[in-house]
Design a protein around this motif. Structure first.
Motif, PDB file in Angstrom:
ATOM      1  N   LEU A 188     -84.808 -20.453  62.696  1.00  0.00           N
ATOM      2  CA  LEU A 188     -85.533 -19.462  61.884  1.00  0.00           C
ATOM      3  C   LEU A 188     -85.181 -19.513  60.392  1.00  0.00           C
ATOM      4  O   LEU A 188     -86.056 -19.346  59.553  1.00  0.00           O
ATOM      5  CB  LEU A 188     -85.331 -18.059  62.447  1.00  0.00           C
ATOM      6  CG  LEU A 188     -86.038 -17.794  63.779  1.00  0.00           C
ATOM      7  CD1 LEU A 188     -85.740 -16.394  64.268  1.00  0.00           C
ATOM      8  CD2 LEU A 188     -87.533 -17.978  63.657  1.00  0.00           C
ATOM      9  N   PRO A 189     -83.918 -19.744  60.016  1.00  0.00           N
ATOM     10  CA  PRO A 189     -83.638 -19.864  58.584  1.00  0.00           C
ATOM     11  C   PRO A 189     -84.441 -20.982  57.904  1.00  0.00           C
ATOM     12  O   PRO A 189     -84.869 -20.824  56.754  1.00  0.00           O
ATOM     13  CB  PRO A 189     -82.140 -20.166  58.551  1.00  0.00           C
ATOM     14  CG  PRO A 189     -81.598 -19.519  59.762  1.00  0.00           C
ATOM     15  CD  PRO A 189     -82.674 -19.669  60.792  1.00  0.00           C
ATOM     16  N   PRO A 215     -79.755 -22.887  54.915  1.00  0.00           N
ATOM     17  CA  PRO A 215     -80.748 -21.864  54.606  1.00  0.00           C
ATOM     18  C   PRO A 215     -80.428 -20.562  55.335  1.00  0.00           C
ATOM     19  O   PRO A 215     -79.801 -20.592  56.400  1.00  0.00           O
ATOM     20  CB  PRO A 215     -82.063 -22.460  55.120  1.00  0.00           C
ATOM     21  CG  PRO A 215     -81.729 -23.668  55.879  1.00  0.00           C
ATOM     22  CD  PRO A 215     -80.294 -23.983  55.722  1.00  0.00           C
ATOM     23  N   ARG A 216     -80.830 -19.448  54.746  1.00  0.00           N
ATOM     24  CA  ARG A 216     -80.553 -18.153  55.374  1.00  0.00           C
ATOM     25  C   ARG A 216     -81.839 -17.537  55.919  1.00  0.00           C
ATOM     26  O   ARG A 216     -82.927 -17.920  55.536  1.00  0.00           O
ATOM     27  CB  ARG A 216     -79.946 -17.219  54.335  1.00  0.00           C
ATOM     28  CG  ARG A 216     -78.459 -17.436  54.169  1.00  0.00           C
ATOM     29  CD  ARG A 216     -77.848 -16.254  53.461  1.00  0.00           C
ATOM     30  NE  ARG A 216     -78.211 -16.241  52.070  1.00  0.00           N
ATOM     31  CZ  ARG A 216     -77.428 -16.742  51.118  1.00  0.00           C
ATOM     32  NH1 ARG A 216     -76.270 -17.283  51.426  1.00  0.00           N
ATOM     33  NH2 ARG A 216     -77.804 -16.696  49.864  1.00  0.00           N
ATOM     34  N   LEU A 217     -81.669 -16.575  56.797  1.00  0.00           N
ATOM     35  CA  LEU A 217     -82.827 -15.947  57.420  1.00  0.00           C
ATOM     36  C   LEU A 217     -83.672 -15.220  56.369  1.00  0.00           C
ATOM     37  O   LEU A 217     -84.887 -15.188  56.434  1.00  0.00           O
ATOM     38  CB  LEU A 217     -82.346 -14.980  58.505  1.00  0.00           C
ATOM     39  CG  LEU A 217     -83.362 -14.605  59.569  1.00  0.00           C
ATOM     40  CD1 LEU A 217     -83.977 -15.832  60.189  1.00  0.00           C
ATOM     41  CD2 LEU A 217     -82.711 -13.750  60.629  1.00  0.00           C
ATOM     42  N   SER A 220     -87.768 -19.650  57.218  1.00  0.00           N
ATOM     43  CA  SER A 220     -87.702 -18.731  56.094  1.00  0.00           C
ATOM     44  C   SER A 220     -87.714 -19.475  54.761  1.00  0.00           C
ATOM     45  O   SER A 220     -88.272 -19.000  53.771  1.00  0.00           O
ATOM     46  CB  SER A 220     -86.439 -17.891  56.257  1.00  0.00           C
ATOM     47  OG  SER A 220     -86.139 -17.198  55.099  1.00  0.00           O
ATOM     48  N   PHE A 221     -87.128 -20.657  54.742  1.00  0.00           N
ATOM     49  CA  PHE A 221     -87.077 -21.438  53.497  1.00  0.00           C
ATOM     50  C   PHE A 221     -88.398 -22.141  53.207  1.00  0.00           C
ATOM     51  O   PHE A 221     -88.841 -22.190  52.061  1.00  0.00           O
ATOM     52  CB  PHE A 221     -85.948 -22.478  53.586  1.00  0.00           C
ATOM     53  CG  PHE A 221     -85.868 -23.385  52.394  1.00  0.00           C
ATOM     54  CD1 PHE A 221     -85.405 -22.909  51.174  1.00  0.00           C
ATOM     55  CD2 PHE A 221     -86.255 -24.709  52.476  1.00  0.00           C
ATOM     56  CE1 PHE A 221     -85.328 -23.733  50.063  1.00  0.00           C
ATOM     57  CE2 PHE A 221     -86.178 -25.543  51.374  1.00  0.00           C
ATOM     58  CZ  PHE A 221     -85.718 -25.049  50.171  1.00  0.00           C
ATOM     59  N   GLU A 269     -84.147 -16.064  53.187  1.00  0.00           N
ATOM     60  CA  GLU A 269     -84.027 -17.042  52.103  1.00  0.00           C
ATOM     61  C   GLU A 269     -84.901 -16.674  50.908  1.00  0.00           C
ATOM     62  O   GLU A 269     -86.079 -16.383  51.055  1.00  0.00           O
ATOM     63  CB  GLU A 269     -84.452 -18.420  52.639  1.00  0.00           C
ATOM     64  CG  GLU A 269     -84.133 -19.571  51.725  1.00  0.00           C
ATOM     65  CD  GLU A 269     -82.673 -19.585  51.358  1.00  0.00           C
ATOM     66  OE1 GLU A 269     -82.401 -19.277  50.190  1.00  0.00           O
ATOM     67  OE2 GLU A 269     -81.816 -19.871  52.212  1.00  0.00           O
ATOM     68  N   LYS A 295     -88.342 -12.114  56.976  1.00  0.00           N
ATOM     69  CA  LYS A 295     -87.216 -11.874  56.072  1.00  0.00           C
ATOM     70  C   LYS A 295     -86.731 -10.434  56.140  1.00  0.00           C
ATOM     71  O   LYS A 295     -85.550 -10.163  56.023  1.00  0.00           O
ATOM     72  CB  LYS A 295     -87.614 -12.235  54.636  1.00  0.00           C
ATOM     73  CG  LYS A 295     -87.695 -13.740  54.426  1.00  0.00           C
ATOM     74  CD  LYS A 295     -88.082 -14.090  53.002  1.00  0.00           C
ATOM     75  CE  LYS A 295     -88.284 -15.588  52.903  1.00  0.00           C
ATOM     76  NZ  LYS A 295     -88.771 -16.009  51.597  1.00  0.00           N
TER      77      LYS A 295
END
Lengths: 246, 277
Positions: free
Chosen positions: A197-198, B257-259, A201-202, B261, A225
């Motif tokens: 999932l991250p 990367p973060r959730l 998100s990016f 981001e 997010k």
């Protein structure tokens, strides 16, 4: 304009039906993610679009034109796929040059050498790698070759099947940056399959959560997010990802 | 109390056409009955460190160390035969991919029983009971059925749980887990790690958890070693990873990367800065 449209797509392998009535519309220039655990049918959807799982019913439209069940050259020019494992997806006995040039030969496009160099430049591969074999490259370089191969025919749509899950985090960052830049420069549409999932998100604008062959939720990236997904299953996936982040 | 494992100045060398290359260069650490994580990119020497503890580095690879002691036993002087008595029974290892580490022509029950019988002679009834209870403890709900299956008939997550059952049934003191979940998806990953974690705590074993995933390691270990090009560049408590000082560690953390981001571009490691060739 809608780049890729799926309508009531049922895909089967033999007698087993994998997906049930999958419908999606992806706009031109959009980056869309399909997420879910293994066995949810997300990779199968990509395979059906790419023509690797020909046993489907329903409708696949690319830039307004319906896709046939067989090999379709016009389609290949518009839509290309990048696979998960760069160790498995490149021919071990073909040089980078041969791998990249093959698509041009098949489609009868000339000016081969210039195009190979141009694409290698755009994915950040130095010219010295042109006549190397896959085993002489690192995992990240190989994935760059796989992306370059997909870009040879100047497609509009890229299908990405877990493009970074076989790579280290630091190399993953390089490839994600590359994909983001390519999309901006060449106005590409992405359909990406992942369970990370991250990464979604990016890189993505919207996502669909799949479970047991069905789409359970389509959400905007901002909802992800904010942690604002509605379905209980999507929230469960999100919590697992969040538990590992620090 | 004596530490479970003491390593001083461990080196692993491979000869190449251009001279010897050290893939592990002077690694030292001690391990008690705790959970230690070793993190690094591919090629950092983390797996070789794990393998040299079990003396599984094949020729022409060569292992030297000033001290390589497990529970007071000097491993560097042990013969192959003596090592076989230690492997499995005292130290065992879970490998990355269950698809390649399980024997495809033996049933799961037979393989787990074999791990036990290699080190101990037991009556068949008791072996069966222990195999079933071990499968239950890795949260396989119908052990009788699963014991009769072949590896290709189970999923990746279940295969890895079978591997763990096989490694833990002789009740070793130290478990080395080399990327135990890289081949699995996120939802199954958490399950498998929770099982390892629970068993390690309950039996008071030592654990060495080798992975490239910083977040995963920091949530399942007490202490972390960060490796780069064969050297330990940083050692810290798992909770203090975010305060890491070395630029390599900081670079690794920043590239994930973060959730939620918001960065437009992810920072990339500048390898030239600290890589000494």
């Amino acid at each position: 304009m809608i780049a890729l449209s799926l309508k009531d797509l049922d895909i089967s392998y033999g007698d087993t039906q994998i997906t049930h009535k999958v419908s999606l519309d992806i706009a031109e220039g959009e980056s869309f993610a399909l997420v879910g655990e293994s066995g949810s049918g997300k990779s199968t959807v990509l395979k059906a679009i790419a023509g690797l799982a020909p046993q489907w019913t329903g409708e696949i439209r690319v830039l307004g034109k319906a896709r046939s069940h067989g090999v379709d050259r016009d389609f290949s020019r518009i839509c290309q796929m990048v696979f998960q494992d760069p160790y498995g997806s490149l021919h071990p006995r073909k040089t980078v040059d041969a791998t990249l040039g093959e698509a041009l030969t098949i489609h009868g496009i000339g000016n081969r050498s210039a195009r190979v160099e141009e694409v290698m430049g755009s994915v950040g591969l130095d010219r010295k790698f042109r006549f190397r074999f896959p085993h002489q490259l690192s995992g990240g370089q190989r994935q760059r070759v796989a992306i370059a191969r997909a870009l040879m025919l100047k497609p509009k749509i890229l299908l990405l099947d877990e493009p970074t899950s076989a790579l280290d985090v630091s190399v993953q960052a390089e490839i994600l940056n590359l994909l983001k830049r390519l999309r901006r420069e060449q106005n590409l549409t992405f359909l990406m399959v992942t369970h990370n999932l991250p990464v979604v998100s990016f890189l993505c604008d919207r996502l669909a959560v799949m479970r047991q062959g069905r789409i359970v939720e389509v959400a905007d990236i901002d909802e992800l997010k904010r942690g604002d997904l509605k379905e209980s299953y999507s929230r469960e996936l999100m919590q697992i990802s969040a538990a590992h982040a620090t | 109390m004596r530490p479970l494992l003491e390593i001083e100045n461990l080196r692993v060398t491979f000869p190449t056409a251009r001279g010897d290359i050290d893939v592990v260069r002077g690694v030292s650490f001690t391990l008690g009955r705790e959970r230690l994580g070793i993190v690094g990119e591919s090629g950092s020497g983390k797996s070789m460190t794990g393998r040299s503890i079990l003396k599984l580095v094949r020729a022409p690879g060569h292992v030297t160390a000033d001290k390589l002691a497990f529970d007071g036993i000097d491993l560097s002087t042990r013969s192959e035969k003596q090592m076989r008595a230690i492997r499995g029974a005292r130290i065992s290892m879970v490998m990355q991919d269950p698809k390649f580490s399980l024997n495809p022509v033996m049933t799961i029950g037979e393989q787990i029983a074999e791990a036990l019988l290699t080190h101990k002679r037991l009556p068949r009834r008791e072996v069966n009971d222990r195999v079933h209870s071990m499968l239950e403890s890795v949260r396989i709900s119908d052990p009788e059925r699963v014991a009769r299956l072949y590896p290709h008939e189970v999923s990746g997550g279940m295969g890895q749980r079978v591997m763990i059952a096989m490694m833990l049934i002789p009740e070793p003191d130290l478990l080395i887990a080399d990327e135990p979940t890289s081949a699995l998806d996120v939802s199954v990953q958490a399950q498998v790690l929770d099982i390892i974690d629970e068993l390690v705590r309950r039996k008071g074993m030592g654990l060495i958890f080798i992975s490239h995933d910083l977040n995963l390691v920091s949530s399942y270990c007490d202490r972390i070693l960060v490796m780069n090009t064969g050297e330990v560049v940083e050692e810290c408590k798992a909770g203090e990873l975010m305060k890491a000082a070395h630029p390599y560690t900081r670079g690794l953390i920043a590239s994930i990367p973060r959730l939620d981001e918001t960065r437009d571009e992810l920072p990339v490691l500048d390898r030239s800065a600290w890589a000494k060739a």
